[in-house]
Write an enzyme that holds these catalytic residues in place. Structure first.
Site, PDB file in Angstrom:
ATOM      1  N   HIS A  17       0.866  -1.237   0.068  1.00 38.37           N
ATOM      2  CA  HIS A  17      -0.003  -0.034   0.088  1.00 38.37           C
ATOM      3  C   HIS A  17       0.938   1.327  -0.060  1.00 38.37           C
ATOM      4  O   HIS A  17       1.323   1.815   1.180  1.00 38.37           O
ATOM      5  CB  HIS A  17      -1.182   0.049   1.149  1.00 38.37           C
ATOM      6  CG  HIS A  17      -1.944   0.987   1.245  1.00 38.37           C
ATOM      7  ND1 HIS A  17      -3.247   0.726   1.519  1.00 38.37           N
ATOM      8  CD2 HIS A  17      -1.776   2.343   1.206  1.00 38.37           C
ATOM      9  CE1 HIS A  17      -4.043   2.007   1.447  1.00 38.37           C
ATOM     10  NE2 HIS A  17      -3.099   2.933   1.253  1.00 38.37           N
ATOM     11  N   HIS A 201      -9.824   0.957  -0.736  1.00 36.06           N
ATOM     12  CA  HIS A 201      -9.683   1.556   0.565  1.00 36.06           C
ATOM     13  C   HIS A 201     -10.807   1.884   1.129  1.00 36.06           C
ATOM     14  O   HIS A 201     -11.979   2.185   0.592  1.00 36.06           O
ATOM     15  CB  HIS A 201      -9.359   3.014   0.120  1.00 36.06           C
ATOM     16  CG  HIS A 201      -7.749   3.426  -0.251  1.00 36.06           C
ATOM     17  ND1 HIS A 201      -6.978   2.269  -1.272  1.00 36.06           N
ATOM     18  CD2 HIS A 201      -6.708   4.120   0.172  1.00 36.06           C
ATOM     19  CE1 HIS A 201      -5.835   2.809  -1.210  1.00 36.06           C
ATOM     20  NE2 HIS A 201      -5.649   3.582  -0.475  1.00 36.06           N
ATOM     21  N   GLU A 204     -10.955   3.807   6.671  1.00 39.47           N
ATOM     22  CA  GLU A 204      -9.893   4.886   7.104  1.00 39.47           C
ATOM     23  C   GLU A 204     -10.596   5.689   7.564  1.00 39.47           C
ATOM     24  O   GLU A 204     -10.601   5.991   9.010  1.00 39.47           O
ATOM     25  CB  GLU A 204      -9.233   5.168   5.911  1.00 39.47           C
ATOM     26  CG  GLU A 204      -8.065   6.041   5.954  1.00 39.47           C
ATOM     27  CD  GLU A 204      -7.534   6.732   4.951  1.00 39.47           C
ATOM     28  OE1 GLU A 204      -6.323   7.155   4.859  1.00 39.47           O
ATOM     29  OE2 GLU A 204      -7.879   6.632   3.702  1.00 39.47           O
TER      30      GLU A 204
END
Length: 339
Positions: A17, A201, A204
């Site tokens: 990542h 993603h 987060e």
């Protein structure tokens, strides 16, 4: 026992990542701006106390939006194929210096083409910078650009693959609230058609429901995923599915996702059986390196030599790299452990 610096350097590392455009330092971006007669202070987002001799990005960022503005302003300095080739080559060199034997770098190709770049020239610049380095690209689409841009990204991937670009995956990035993940379910179908992986993603800056949505569309890996500690049912689902979460501790702190490293949810994720890997995300933006992040993980997870090897083994197994290379990487990790 903590590893010595020499032992950590020798450890064969796998990073899953990291954003290619996010590896451009403030100094490099400023030099590109000056070469075009622009004032870095006007075209970049820099730390308030930055000086000509100490150019830095803000740390911490006030919020995720400020980070996005900073990232985009820096990416906008890559205006010529030569800029992209040089930035890619610098990234490759930095990974090599850290002993990284395989990297999966996320690249937002649509942004450059949207700015008017010729797609073939873009891919040729990437190839020039990579020079056959052990790097696979994950070509992403930001949620905020919409599903149609995502379909264009798939088309760019096909062009890149035809030119021999080492693309190994598709990705979904950008602000989690910008668009429902379900609108990008076609990425799973396209990834399967092209023989690629899918990394999304989620969890987060958004809550655990975004991780659930990513799992529902078939993500192979979750970028970040730290929000699952607030939803035990989702954390259990991730653990039981064996879906890897690509954790980036300094990124989470610098963006205000967590208040400090000591309170990072990484230990709770690992204790719940979630498969985690460690990455740097956008290293100069978060004043870190992969080596630094592994030191943080060492502290948070109380890693010894076996623990470090297990972390890299998991990253290799979760990667989208070719099987022949995976076998070589796994053997190199075992050789390090036995040495």
């Amino acid at each position: 026992m903590p590893l010595t610096d020499a032992d950590l350097l020798a450890l064969p590392k796998v990073e899953l990542h990291v954003h290619l455009e996010g590896t451009v330092s403030a100094q490099t971006a400023a030099a590109l701006a000056r070469a075009r007669g622009e004032d870095p202070a006007e075209v970049l987002v820099l730390a308030p106390d930055a000086t000509a001799d100490d150019l830095r990005y803000p740390a911490p960022f006030t919020d995720f939006d400020e980070f996005v503005r900073c990232f985009v302003a820096t990416s906008n300095q890559l205006r010529e194929p030569a800029d992209l080739a040089a930035a890619t080559a610098a990234f490759v060199a930095a990974q090599r210096e850290q002993g990284v034997v395989w990297t999966e770098a996320t690249f937002t190709a649509t942004t450059l083409v949207w700015q008017g770049w010729d797609a073939d020239a873009m891919w040729d610049a990437v190839l020039q910078g990579l020079e056959r380095a052990p790097v696979g690209l994950i070509v992403d689409t930001p949620r905020n650009l919409g599903a149609e841009m995502g379909r264009r990204a798939v088309g760019l991937v096909e062009r890149g693959l035809a030119r021999g670009v080492p693309i190994v995956g598709l990705g979904l990035t950008g602000p989690e609230t910008a668009a429902p993940t379900s609108e990008f379910a076609f990425l799973r179908t396209e990834a399967d058609r092209l023989g690629l992986g899918l990394a999304i993603h989620a969890g987060e800056t958004g809550d655990a429901s975004y991780v659930t949505a990513a799992l529902d569309v078939g993500a192979d890996r979750i970028g970040h995923g730290v929000a699952i500690v607030d939803a035990p049912d989702v954390m259990t689902r991730v653990a039981e599915a064996g879906v890897v979460c690509e954790v980036c501790p300094s990124s989470n702190v610098t963006l205000g996702v967590v208040p400090d490293l000591a309170s990072h949810p990484l230990p709770r994720m690992a204790a719940a059986g979630v498969a985690v890997t460690i990455s740097s995300d956008d290293p100069p933006f978060f004043a870190t390196t992969l080596t630094d992040e592994l030191r943080h993980a060492e502290t948070l997870l109380e890693l010894d030599r076996d623990g470090h090897a297990a972390l890299q083994r998991r990253a290799a197994e979760a990667s989208f790299m070719p099987e022949t290379r995976r076998a070589l990487v796994l053997r190199s990790i075992e050789a390090w452990l036995e040495s």
